[in-house]
Scaffold this motif. Sequence first.
Motif, PDB file in Angstrom:
ATOM      1  N   PRO A  63     163.657 -14.799  70.253  1.00 23.04           N
ATOM      2  CA  PRO A  63     163.528 -13.693  71.204  1.00 23.04           C
ATOM      3  C   PRO A  63     163.662 -14.211  72.648  1.00 23.04           C
ATOM      4  O   PRO A  63     163.453 -15.393  72.921  1.00 23.04           O
ATOM      5  CB  PRO A  63     162.125 -13.144  70.945  1.00 23.04           C
ATOM      6  N   ALA A  64     163.980 -13.311  73.546  1.00 24.03           N
ATOM      7  CA  ALA A  64     164.243 -13.668  74.942  1.00 24.03           C
ATOM      8  C   ALA A  64     163.077 -14.416  75.593  1.00 24.03           C
ATOM      9  O   ALA A  64     163.287 -15.384  76.325  1.00 24.03           O
ATOM     10  CB  ALA A  64     164.588 -12.417  75.740  1.00 24.03           C
ATOM     11  N   ALA A  65     161.855 -13.997  75.343  1.00 28.47           N
ATOM     12  CA  ALA A  65     160.695 -14.652  75.958  1.00 28.47           C
ATOM     13  C   ALA A  65     160.576 -16.108  75.521  1.00 28.47           C
ATOM     14  O   ALA A  65     160.272 -16.993  76.340  1.00 28.47           O
ATOM     15  CB  ALA A  65     159.420 -13.889  75.609  1.00 28.47           C
ATOM     16  N   ASP A  66     160.818 -16.372  74.241  1.00 25.59           N
ATOM     17  CA  ASP A  66     160.761 -17.747  73.745  1.00 25.59           C
ATOM     18  C   ASP A  66     161.875 -18.594  74.343  1.00 25.59           C
ATOM     19  O   ASP A  66     161.684 -19.773  74.640  1.00 25.59           O
ATOM     20  CB  ASP A  66     160.851 -17.777  72.218  1.00 25.59           C
ATOM     21  N   VAL A  67     163.036 -17.996  74.521  1.00 26.56           N
ATOM     22  CA  VAL A  67     164.162 -18.721  75.105  1.00 26.56           C
ATOM     23  C   VAL A  67     163.874 -19.080  76.557  1.00 26.56           C
ATOM     24  O   VAL A  67     164.180 -20.184  77.001  1.00 26.56           O
ATOM     25  CB  VAL A  67     165.478 -17.914  74.976  1.00 26.56           C
ATOM     26  N   GLU A  68     163.254 -18.178  77.291  1.00 24.36           N
ATOM     27  CA  GLU A  68     162.896 -18.466  78.688  1.00 24.36           C
ATOM     28  C   GLU A  68     161.957 -19.664  78.767  1.00 24.36           C
ATOM     29  O   GLU A  68     162.138 -20.562  79.590  1.00 24.36           O
ATOM     30  CB  GLU A  68     162.259 -17.247  79.356  1.00 24.36           C
ATOM     31  N   GLU A  69     160.966 -19.685  77.903  1.00 24.45           N
ATOM     32  CA  GLU A  69     160.015 -20.796  77.872  1.00 24.45           C
ATOM     33  C   GLU A  69     160.719 -22.091  77.457  1.00 24.45           C
ATOM     34  O   GLU A  69     160.498 -23.151  78.053  1.00 24.45           O
ATOM     35  CB  GLU A  69     158.870 -20.486  76.904  1.00 24.45           C
ATOM     36  N   LEU A  70     161.564 -22.001  76.460  1.00 25.34           N
ATOM     37  CA  LEU A  70     162.325 -23.160  75.997  1.00 25.34           C
ATOM     38  C   LEU A  70     163.207 -23.720  77.111  1.00 25.34           C
ATOM     39  O   LEU A  70     163.252 -24.931  77.335  1.00 25.34           O
ATOM     40  CB  LEU A  70     163.173 -22.766  74.786  1.00 25.34           C
ATOM     41  N   MET A  71     163.893 -22.846  77.830  1.00 24.44           N
ATOM     42  CA  MET A  71     164.765 -23.284  78.921  1.00 24.44           C
ATOM     43  C   MET A  71     163.965 -23.974  80.016  1.00 24.44           C
ATOM     44  O   MET A  71     164.373 -25.016  80.533  1.00 24.44           O
ATOM     45  CB  MET A  71     165.532 -22.089  79.503  1.00 24.44           C
ATOM     46  N   GLU A  72     162.834 -23.410  80.371  1.00 26.14           N
ATOM     47  CA  GLU A  72     162.008 -23.988  81.429  1.00 26.14           C
ATOM     48  C   GLU A  72     161.490 -25.365  81.027  1.00 26.14           C
ATOM     49  O   GLU A  72     161.542 -26.319  81.809  1.00 26.14           O
ATOM     50  CB  GLU A  72     160.849 -23.053  81.772  1.00 26.14           C
ATOM     51  N   MET A  73     160.999 -25.489  79.806  1.00 19.67           N
ATOM     52  CA  MET A  73     160.486 -26.776  79.337  1.00 19.67           C
ATOM     53  C   MET A  73     161.600 -27.806  79.256  1.00 19.67           C
ATOM     54  O   MET A  73     161.410 -28.962  79.629  1.00 19.67           O
ATOM     55  CB  MET A  73     159.790 -26.608  77.991  1.00 19.67           C
ATOM     56  N   ALA A  74     162.767 -27.386  78.795  1.00 17.76           N
ATOM     57  CA  ALA A  74     163.898 -28.317  78.690  1.00 17.76           C
ATOM     58  C   ALA A  74     164.351 -28.785  80.067  1.00 17.76           C
ATOM     59  O   ALA A  74     164.614 -29.977  80.265  1.00 17.76           O
ATOM     60  CB  ALA A  74     165.050 -27.651  77.946  1.00 17.76           C
ATOM     61  N   ARG A  75     164.435 -27.876  81.014  1.00 15.03           N
ATOM     62  CA  ARG A  75     164.844 -28.260  82.376  1.00 15.03           C
ATOM     63  C   ARG A  75     163.852 -29.226  82.994  1.00 15.03           C
ATOM     64  O   ARG A  75     164.235 -30.214  83.623  1.00 15.03           O
ATOM     65  CB  ARG A  75     165.006 -27.027  83.261  1.00 15.03           C
TER      66      ARG A  75
END
Length: 151
Positions: A63-75
Amino acid sequence: MLDTIQRFFQQALAEPERSDDPAPTLERATAALLCEVMRADYHTDQVQLDALRQLLMSHFQLPAADVEELMEMAREEVEHSVDHYQFVSLIKQHYDYAQRCELVRMMWTLANADANHNALEEHRIRRLAELLHVSHSDFIRTKLQVQGQVE
């Protein structure tokens, strides 16, 4: 908070078999390598961020919310990492050859998202493909597929 995130990555990536949930670790490693491609030309624009978001949502069915968190942690992880070894080794350990080729295809998709082909991005993808043990012919094939030149 940043120290907590870094400790998590160091522990989870160093010892994936002890992690309670190895899938997010692989997701973060994949997202981190994609972030490396995105920042290779020292310019990140909204088009590439949107492309990264879409790639992660469709590839991992998140879901979009999980992807946002994933992107932030990865960056954040990419910003503070010294090299790609922890990400590449985890992916090589858990992804078969076809999955690694798919990751290289995703890298090309991300690099071409802004319609501004950059030699720095190509160099980064080439280097990551080599580290992932993806053959040069598959590196080129995935590039041409993304550019619409081959099926």
